[in-house]
Write an enzyme that holds these catalytic residues in place. Structure first.
Site, mmCIF file in Angstrom:
data_model
loop_
_atom_site.group_PDB
_atom_site.id
_atom_site.type_symbol
_atom_site.label_atom_id
_atom_site.label_comp_id
_atom_site.label_asym_id
_atom_site.label_seq_id
_atom_site.Cartn_x
_atom_site.Cartn_y
_atom_site.Cartn_z
ATOM 1 N N ALA A 1 3.995 18.678 4.290
ATOM 2 C CA ALA A 1 4.641 18.355 5.566
ATOM 3 C C ALA A 1 4.013 17.096 6.129
ATOM 4 C CB ALA A 1 4.499 19.512 6.558
ATOM 5 N N GLU B 1 1.557 7.568 11.085
ATOM 6 C CA GLU B 1 2.296 7.702 12.355
ATOM 7 C C GLU B 1 3.802 7.543 12.152
ATOM 8 O OE1 GLU B 1 0.903 8.654 15.072
ATOM 9 O OE2 GLU B 1 -1.189 8.035 15.036
#
Length: 388
Positions: free
Chosen positions: A131, A368
């Site tokens: 993930a 990010e």
């Protein structure tokens, strides 16, 4: 949020930071690259300067800079090895933002003063082995046991993991809910039984800024450690997205600073290096590469600060922050490539800073939110706007 620093005070801070970078940090870049460690005495100086608390409220011992002021400091620190900035920036950004945004008064009093002084280094644990870009599919579990939760899972590529004393951990507390629903944010102290840190990863670049796995094996956490308290169960993904919006604007600022350093290195080299009896800077194709880099740098600078200003006003910045991070990180990659090209063979040699800066730049397009994920964020919002 209004800054506690007026213009004159902030200028003094920037002057102090610039001098510290020039006189103290730049001479240590090669050593940090070789040893993959920031010297302990430098970290101590950063603590004394108050750098760990740039964004933290003054009532907790921080400087309480506003977002655009933070970004200007970030731009300066990104003109030197990223390892120095990453010593303290997790406390300024993703390590403290969730607590500052959504924490209870007790959580703020417990953690923010130590974060501001650097006594409590922090880390943010969202990414997992399966993930990354699809953060809503995380599998780390949080099973309720009375007034406690038991956490199990592995978090991957966690910045500052080897230094951190407290972790904001995203875990699925309600397995019956899919995607972003049912995710809760927990504060987990490093010495909690069952929490362990993996070996630091060997990276292409940004050496000296460690990342590692954070492993949770039957980690027992009181419900009071949910960010925002027990009533905030299930709101973790919303907190994470608020932190990431600020984080994406922050990465954009960092990319802008890194681009500035690359342009400085390339332009100075072009003025000093001679070919065919004249400086490289006299050749129009070299000038074209410098001009393209400067124009893109200025565009990125403006976009990053626009995203910061919108965050400061409390606006919905999902698209703007994504756009800033996407453009600035891609811009940095192009500037880095041109800098190597301008230096020619020397640009490929470790003797020159451009070689390291080129490797360091590559990570900006990944963390990010990858460029491709950010393209989807931007495009979906656009299509929704036109559909309406």
């Amino acid at each position: 949020m209004a800054s506690a620093f007026d213009d004159d005070s902030f200028k003094l801070l920037l002057d102090t930071v610039e001098r510290f970078i020039r006189e103290r940090l730049l001479p240590l870049e090669a050593e940090v690259e070789r040893t993959e460690q920031v010297p302990a005495d430098v970290i101590a100086e950063m603590r004394e300067m108050g750098l760990f608390g740039l964004s933290i409220g003054q009532e907790y011992g921080g400087f309480e800079l506003d977002i655009t002021q933070e970004m200007q400091v970030q731009m300066l620190f990104s003109q030197v090895s990223q390892a120095f900035r990453m010593v303290f920036w997790p406390n300024v950004g993703i390590g403290s933002k969730g607590i500052a945004i959504a924490g209870t008064d007790l959580q703020k009093r417990t953690y923010l003063p130590g974060m501001a002084t650097g006594e409590i280094p922090a880390a943010f644990c969202l990414t997992e082995p399966d993930a990354g870009s699809d953060a809503a599919s995380l599998k780390t579990s949080a099973v309720r046991d009375g007034d406690f939760f038991v956490l199990n899972g592995t978090k991957r590529f966690i910045s500052n993991a080897t230094r951190a004393k407290v972790f904001t951990v995203m875990a699925r507390s309600d397995p019956s809910k899919k995607g972003a629903d049912g995710i809760t944010a927990f504060l987990v102290d490093r010495d909690t039984p069952g929490l362990s840190i993996g070996k630091p990863e060997h990276k292409m670049g940004q050496k000296g800024s460690p990342i590692a796995d954070v492993v949770l094996e039957n980690v027992r956490i009181p419900a009071a450690n949910i960010v925002g308290g027990p009533e905030a169960e299930g709101r973790g993904f919303k907190i994470a997205m608020a932190v990431l919006d600020a984080g994406r604007a922050s990465v954009a600022a960092s990319a802008v600073g890194a681009a500035k350093r690359l342009i400085d290195e390339a332009a100075r080299y072009a003025l000093q290096r001679k070919q065919f009896g004249q400086p490289l800077a006299q050749f129009q194709l070299i000038q074209a590469m410098l001009a393209d880099s400067e124009a893109e740098y200025l565009a990125g600078h403006a976009l990053a600060l626009r995203a910061g200003q919108a965050l400061q006003r409390g606006e919905d910045t999902r698209v703007l922050a994504a756009s800033a991070k996407y453009f600035c990180s891609e811009m940095l990659g192009r500037v880095a490539d041109r800098a190597v090209q301008i230096l020619g063979g020397n640009g490929y040699m470790a003797e020159y800073p451009v070689e390291r800066l080129y490797r360091d730049a590559r990570a900006f397009r990944i963390y990010e939110g990858t460029s491709q994920i950010l393209q989807l964020v931007i495009a979906r919002a656009m299509l929704q706007r036109y559909a309406d």
